[in-house]
Scaffold this active site. Structure first.
Site, PDB file in Angstrom:
ATOM      1  N   GLU A  53       0.818  -1.216   0.000  1.00 20.71           N
ATOM      2  CA  GLU A  53       0.000   0.000   0.000  1.00 20.71           C
ATOM      3  C   GLU A  53       0.851   1.267   0.000  1.00 20.71           C
ATOM      4  OE1 GLU A  53      -0.442  -2.624   1.921  1.00 20.71           O
ATOM      5  OE2 GLU A  53      -2.534  -3.284   1.759  1.00 20.71           O
ATOM      6  N   PHE A  62     -11.297  -7.847  13.638  1.00 19.36           N
ATOM      7  CA  PHE A  62     -10.198  -8.252  12.767  1.00 19.36           C
ATOM      8  C   PHE A  62      -9.871  -7.139  11.768  1.00 19.36           C
ATOM      9  CE2 PHE A  62      -8.829 -10.341   8.738  1.00 19.36           C
ATOM     10  CZ  PHE A  62      -7.576 -10.749   9.185  1.00 19.36           C
ATOM     11  N   GLN A  63      -8.626  -6.793  11.678  1.00 20.45           N
ATOM     12  CA  GLN A  63      -8.117  -5.733  10.795  1.00 20.45           C
ATOM     13  C   GLN A  63      -8.799  -4.391  11.058  1.00 20.45           C
ATOM     14  OE1 GLN A  63      -7.999  -7.262   6.703  1.00 20.45           O
ATOM     15  NE2 GLN A  63      -5.916  -7.989   7.089  1.00 20.45           N
ATOM     16  N   LYS A  78     -17.529  -1.110   5.829  1.00 22.15           N
ATOM     17  CA  LYS A  78     -17.947  -2.076   4.812  1.00 22.15           C
ATOM     18  C   LYS A  78     -19.470  -2.081   4.640  1.00 22.15           C
ATOM     19  CE  LYS A  78     -16.851  -6.765   3.300  1.00 22.15           C
ATOM     20  NZ  LYS A  78     -16.104  -7.993   3.652  1.00 22.15           N
ATOM     21  N   MET A 104      24.235   9.148   2.610  1.00 26.49           N
ATOM     22  CA  MET A 104      24.136  10.458   3.246  1.00 26.49           C
ATOM     23  C   MET A 104      24.406  10.345   4.753  1.00 26.49           C
ATOM     24  SD  MET A 104      23.796  13.614   2.613  1.00 26.49           S
ATOM     25  CE  MET A 104      22.832  14.119   1.193  1.00 26.49           C
TER      26      MET A 104
END
Lengths: 547, 86
Positions: free
Chosen positions: A47, A109-110, A159, A460
């Site tokens: 993502e 969940f999630q 959802k 760097m």
């Protein structure tokens, strides 16, 4: 029609043809709606890659980028991309699925409170609570993302809202016009301009965000004022522009850093006195009065008091300040500095010299080539040694400094501009941060070129360890890097490794002439540093240089 | 230095978090706070006392930018609002 189909219709109403994302449980209804809707979805392999591809799409076109993710880890993986877009004022809209409304707050969940997480890394965020609000929320999200000072907007959709029945309706959100500048402010600014003997234009990314590049060019043509840019301002002013001094700041040009300390007036256009620009703030441009122009009133006086501060659209205000100035001596002085302190590319030995490599790339690349950088030494070398005709061609994570930005941003740019050459310039540290996006390049057969500058170090950080931490190279040695050419080959991306100067020209030709993706792996010395360098806590004219 | 602010905003569930986050992040410590919601739950008025060594204008400018914030005003203990930022 359900809420998910409505979301897709609302995206189409906003003119969205391309989105980037990754599916998952709580966003499945939206993915079902995307399946045959005509909006092109590119599956990224993480993502974060999707968010950065959306940024690359937005920055290379001047439009709004869109990314989509599921709840929980999908949403948290977007966060770095959102923060990157916030710091660089990039208009993107991120849509996340959320667990169903009755489950919110139950540690389902999630489930994660992404709205809460978004507060510090977005311009604004929404959680849709009623299906009938979907249309107005999506329309507002786009309006907020692209209006005023642009930025990222998150829309979190449970959802059950995605699955609820919704009546389709055409919904738009009115665009609020910024206030016109006050006449008294314009008059005061013109008085300062008329009095100045050593004025200097300091251009940031805000000029491009305001689509005011033409107005800026007219301003320069009328005033003939010397000018310099920030990292994000690169490409706004043509390199051959009269008295253009290049980038200012920590790794800026000596001409810009000396000129800013001599100037008696700074005209600041869409810039914000970032610490990488100013060095020691109290000693930055100490002789200069300041005219500060920005659409974001909160930037005015935030770090440096302005003598005239104008919160307005640069497209409106710049033409009102364009006036001939009597500054011939100053112009000639700055031009002489530009000539005296030009970059030098002579370098002993056979080893490849990164500044020269990038200068050669700049000379060879076709017009309208997009370069997407990662973060580190190579990013500064790109800023210093590649010449850009447009700020939309230079994609560099400037504010957040996000390693891993380059390859996914190049993916977004290549999708947006399929007929232009797109090159990701990366380092061996940054490249590994989002290396999974090679899978996205393979999936879409994108002809992205990758120039991987490999010093087997986190360069760097290593440079700062050498200069400021007594050479204690703590966790910056990457001699255990993988075989990058073999790694790319696993994704059907051909390439080669070069190690000496004489290989550079033909290898760049092969890369630029390749029809598909290509990786050019360039081995350089770990001792190569970025010069000049304004050390921490120093004024800009106290630059360190190569011994 | 102590400053007294009144923030008026459209009500949303996360509004208080948004405002308080900006105050903390920009270097202002909340000393006292009262929140009033109007009768139809549409409008919120926050009265907040914040302490900081930083100039209060840095905070009011950032609060003014928040989507949904409709007014930010600065008062002292003895005077009526004297600065309407929005």
């Amino acid at each position: 029609m359900n809420g998910a189909h409505f979301v897709v219709k609302a995206l189409q109403q906003q003119g969205v043809k391309q989105v980037f994302g990754y599916p998952g449980g709580a966003i499945m209804p939206v993915y079902d709606a995307l399946y045959d809707c005509g909006v092109d979805h590119l599956l990224c392999r993480h993502e974060q890659g999707a968010a950065m591809a959306a940024i690359g799409y937005a920055r290379s076109t001047g439009g709004v980028g869109v990314c989509i993710a599921t709840s929980g880890p999908g949403a948290t993986n977007l966060i770095t991309g959102l923060a990157d877009a916030l710091l660089d004022s990039v208009p993107i809209v991120a849509i996340t699925g959320q667990v169903a409304s009755p489950l919110i707050g139950t540690d389902a969940f999630q489930e994660v409170d992404v709205l809460g997480m978004s507060l510090s890394c977005t311009k604004h965020s929404f959680m849709v609570q009623r299906a009938e609000d979907l249309g107005s929320v999506i329309a507002q999200a786009f309006e907020v993302a692209r209006s005023g000072r642009p930025g990222p907007v998150l829309v979190d959709i449970p959802k059950d809202i995605q699955l609820a029945a919704v009546e389709h309706a055409c919904i738009t959100h009115s665009v609020s016009e910024p206030d016109a500048p006050e006449l008294s402010d314009i008059t005061a600014a013109r008085e300062l301009l008329g009095q100045a003997k050593k004025p200097l234009l300091y251009v940031g990314g805000g000029v491009t965000l305001a689509h005011a590049e033409a107005e800026l060019r007219d301003f320069l043509a009328k005033t003939k004022m010397p000018s310099m840019t920030t990292l994000k301002g690169i490409g706004t002013i043509a390199p051959e522009q009269y008295a253009f001094l290049g980038m200012v700041g920590m790794h800026g040009t000596k001409a810009a850093n000396f000129a800013v300390q001599e100037a008696d007036l700074l005209v600041v256009a869409g810039a914000r006195f970032d610490d990488r620009v100013t060095g020691k703030l109290d000693e930055f441009a100490v002789n200069a009065k300041v005219i500060h122009l920005d659409i974001d009133a909160a930037e005015l006086g935030k770090l440096r008091k302005a003598d005239v501060a104008i919160a307005a659209d640069l497209k409106q205000v710049l033409p009102q300040l364009a006036m001939p100035l009597d500054i011939d001596d100053w112009q000639q002085h700055t031009i002489a500095m530009r000539q005296e302190y030009h970059w030098r590319y002579d370098h002993p030995g056979e080893a490849i010299y990164a500044p020269l490599l990038l200068k050669q790339l700049s000379d060879m690349a076709p017009k309208n080539t997009v370069v997407a950088c990662d973060v580190g030494q190579h990013q500064m070398w790109v800023a210093q040694h590649i010449e850009f005709d447009s700020p939309h061609d230079h994609l560099s994570s400037s504010g957040l400094g996000t390693m891993g930005f380059g390859v996914p941003a190049a993916v977004g740019a290549q999708v947006a501009r399929p007929h232009d050459t797109v090159i990701a310039v990366s380092g061996d540290g940054s490249f590994m941060m989002n290396v999974q996006e090679l899978g996205t390049i393979k999936r879409r057969k994108l002809p992205v070129k990758i120039l991987l500058i490999d010093n087997q170090r986190l360069g760097m950080v290593r440079q700062w360890q050498q200069l400021f931490f007594e050479g204690r190279y703590s966790e910056t040695i990457l001699t255990d890097n993988p075989d990058f050419v073999a790694l790319a080959a696993a994704f059907d991306i051909p390439g080669e490794t070069i190690v000496v100067k004489e290989q550079v020209q033909p290898a760049l030709e092969r890369m630029l002439n390749s029809k598909g993706a290509y990786i050019l792996h360039v081995a350089i010395s770990e001792e190569e540093n970025v010069w000049p360098l304004v050390p921490p806590g120093a004024a800009n004219d106290k630059m360190m240089e190569e011994c | 230095m102590l400053h007294h602010l009144t923030v008026t905003a459209q009500h949303s569930p996360e509004l208080l978090e948004r405002v308080l986050r900006v105050m903390r992040h920009r270097g202002f410590s909340v000393q006292n706070m009262q929140m009033n919601l109007d009768s139809d739950n549409q409008q919120v008025e926050l009265h907040v006392a914040v302490a900081s060594e930083r100039a209060i204008a840095l905070l009011t400018a950032q609060l003014t930018k928040l989507i949904g914030v409709t007014a930010v005003s600065l008062t002292d203990r003895t005077a009526e609002p004297k600065l309407a930022v929005v």
